[in-house]
Write an enzyme that holds these catalytic residues in place. Structure first.
Site, PDB file in Angstrom:
ATOM      1  N   GLN A  71       0.846  -1.159  -0.135  1.00 48.50           N
ATOM      2  CA  GLN A  71       0.203   0.002  -0.144  1.00 48.50           C
ATOM      3  C   GLN A  71       0.741   1.177   0.046  1.00 48.50           C
ATOM      4  O   GLN A  71       2.051   1.222   0.209  1.00 48.50           O
ATOM      5  CB  GLN A  71      -0.917  -0.090   1.222  1.00 48.50           C
ATOM      6  CG  GLN A  71      -1.919  -1.051   1.057  1.00 48.50           C
ATOM      7  CD  GLN A  71      -2.982  -0.907   2.110  1.00 48.50           C
ATOM      8  OE1 GLN A  71      -2.925  -1.544   3.133  1.00 48.50           O
ATOM      9  NE2 GLN A  71      -3.891  -0.002   2.028  1.00 48.50           N
ATOM     10  N   HIS A  72       0.045   2.261  -0.340  1.00 47.59           N
ATOM     11  CA  HIS A  72       0.639   3.462  -0.047  1.00 47.59           C
ATOM     12  C   HIS A  72       1.722   4.346  -1.110  1.00 47.59           C
ATOM     13  O   HIS A  72       1.793   5.616  -1.145  1.00 47.59           O
ATOM     14  CB  HIS A  72       1.429   3.829   1.561  1.00 47.59           C
ATOM     15  CG  HIS A  72       0.562   3.401   2.340  1.00 47.59           C
ATOM     16  ND1 HIS A  72      -0.671   4.007   2.646  1.00 47.59           N
ATOM     17  CD2 HIS A  72       0.657   2.596   3.414  1.00 47.59           C
ATOM     18  CE1 HIS A  72      -1.264   3.367   3.822  1.00 47.59           C
ATOM     19  NE2 HIS A  72      -0.365   2.413   4.254  1.00 47.59           N
ATOM     20  N   ASP A 228      -2.307  -5.028   0.310  1.00 48.13           N
ATOM     21  CA  ASP A 228      -1.820  -6.420   0.683  1.00 48.13           C
ATOM     22  C   ASP A 228      -2.520  -6.916   1.732  1.00 48.13           C
ATOM     23  O   ASP A 228      -2.897  -7.981   1.873  1.00 48.13           O
ATOM     24  CB  ASP A 228      -0.457  -6.110   1.002  1.00 48.13           C
ATOM     25  CG  ASP A 228       0.047  -4.973   1.865  1.00 48.13           C
ATOM     26  OD1 ASP A 228      -0.694  -4.316   2.175  1.00 48.13           O
ATOM     27  OD2 ASP A 228       1.376  -4.915   1.963  1.00 48.13           O
TER      28      ASP A 228
END
Length: 469
Positions: A71-72, A228
């Protein structure tokens, strides 16, 4: 017998599993490494995906594929769809000051952010990386026509790329940006404007099991994908009452919830899941890498580290490791260093250090469980997943420190398996994801060890900042 594929594009590697869409039986799999670092060229992910697909025997016979990913990560694209700069990953902490500025600048501060998007931004969040980009690389910021996340970019590439307005994402990954609201199911463009000074094009947010399109040159459906942790929850079949403890590069404690959460303390991120519900989550930067570092320090492999740890008594005779080796996200201490406390003549052995490392890692996650409970989550058991779950010592210590039974699913790739299950769901077009049979999990129980957590609590804030900070 239709086949589906699931991808886990993690920080460290790309894994691909091919499974039977009806039963979930594993047919074949493959993997390939990613480059190390907190700043990575997205094309490295694409190259690794191609290698992992080849190792898994190709996708020619696959009817649907879905991508779960870290992520991110900030992926900036210019008007032609080219990558503007290397992606800043979730574990890149250079935007810590930007995060503090953004929190201060929004009316209401941390509480205002929690109300707006369910989370208080820290350096991991995409929104903070965009502020850093605007301040430190204004030319690259000006070139950025669209912003997406790792799984968005890979799914788009699988479809052959194309126009920027065809990039898609899903609720779970969008909820980690800092400019999409899980409660409102909508972007908050004013927060993107606050970070970057303008609002570039953003991916369309797909619903659970909504197809993003088809694979370039073929007919395989592309599922919506997921972050994830949401993919892992789908992969292990988590249900209400379960808390998922994932020990990979980072550590995660998350749980399914029917309602959104908004924690103004910032400890709990109010994310969405991959099914249409919510996934309140606590993440630590230091988990599996703590085991790697201490094993390297002791000159042993991970199996030997586990054996050593089991030779020392619970509590390691007072030796406590605070594992902030890469700074920390929860608690928000991006500049902190690790610390070793309680050294005595009797606990300066390799076994004591091995045990202190595992106990320190677990105490950080236990603090995360406490934050989830404060946010209204009431877990009954923990599902232990990720590479760290292979450690027998960690499995045995976890129930004593987490204070609840621990269940370890049969070995597998939870993120890739969850992505494959999502692909099967997209293919079936049903209201619920398919139910796949799973091997019986291993269950671990132990008496609680409150003294271990009490010692950790006394010293967890006695840490120094990195040099030059």
């Amino acid at each position: 017998m239709p086949l589906v594929a699931g991808v886990d594009s993690s920080t460290q590697s790309c894994k691909v599993v091919v499974r039977d869409a009806d039963s979930g039986a594993l047919v074949r799999h493959g993997s390939a490494p990613h480059p190390s670092g907190t700043e990575v060229a997205p094309h490295a992910w694409w190259d690794a995906l191609q290698q992992a697909v080849a190792a898994a025997g190709g996708l020619a016979d696959v009817a649907a594929i879905s991508v779960g990913a870290q992520q991110h990560g900030m992926v900036c694209l210019d008007e032609s769809g080219a990558v503007v700069r290397d992606a800043l990953l979730w574990n890149d902490s250079r935007s810590a000051a930007a995060a503090a500025d953004l929190v201060a600048e929004l009316p209401g501060g941390a509480a205002g952010w929690a109300r707006a998007v369910g989370s208080v931004p820290v350096a991991s969040f995409t929104v903070t990386k965009l502020r850093w980009l605007a301040e430190h690389e204004p030319d690259n910021a000006a070139r950025t026509a669209a912003v997406c996340l790792p799984h968005d970019w890979l799914s788009w590439r699988l479809r052959g790329g194309g126009e920027l307005d065809t990039v898609t994402t899903d609720r779970s990954d969008a909820s980690g940006t800092g400019y999409w609201s899980p409660a409102e199911n909508a972007y908050r463009p004013e927060l993107l404007q606050l970070a970057l000074g303008r609002a570039p094009l953003l991916p369309r947010v797909l619903g659970p099991a909504e197809a993003a399109g088809t694979r370039a040159g073929g007919t395989a459906l592309i599922g919506p994908g997921a972050g994830d942790n949401a993919a892992a929850a789908l992969g292990v079949g988590a249900e209400p009452g379960d808390v998922i403890i994932s020990i990979g590069t980072s550590g995660v404690a998350c749980a399914l919830s029917s309602a959104p959460t908004a924690d103004p303390s910032g400890a709990v991120a109010g994310f969405a899941d991959a099914t249409g519900a919510f996934l309140p989550l606590v993440a630590t930067l230091n988990a599996g890498q703590v085991l790697d570092v201490v094993a390297r320090l002791l000159g042993v492999g991970l199996p030997e580290l586990s054996d050593l740890a089991l030779q020392a008594p619970p509590g390691a005779d007072g030796l406590v490791l605070v594992p902030y080796l890469a700074g920390e996200r929860t608690p928000n201490k991006p500049d902190a260093t690790g610390a070793l406390h309680g050294l005595q003549l009797g606990n300066t052995t390799r076994a004591h250090l091995a045990r202190a490392a595992i106990e320190g890692l677990l105490c950080g996650l236990a603090d995360g469980l406490d934050a989830l409970r404060a946010a209204g989550v009431q877990p009954a058991r923990a599902l232990l997943v990720g590479g760290g779950a292979r450690s027998e010592a960690l499995r045995r210590m976890a129930p004593a420190i987490l204070g609840m039974p621990v269940v370890v699913p049969a070995p597998g790739e939870s993120v890739a398996d969850g992505a494959a299950r999502q692909a099967a769901w997209t293919l079936a077009g049903t209201a619920e994801p398919p139910r796949w049979a799973a091997a019986a999990p291993a269950r671990y129980e132990a008496d609680p060890q409150p003294l271990v957590r009490a010692r950790y609590a006394r010293v967890r804030d006695l840490v120094s900042d990195r040099p030059n900070n």
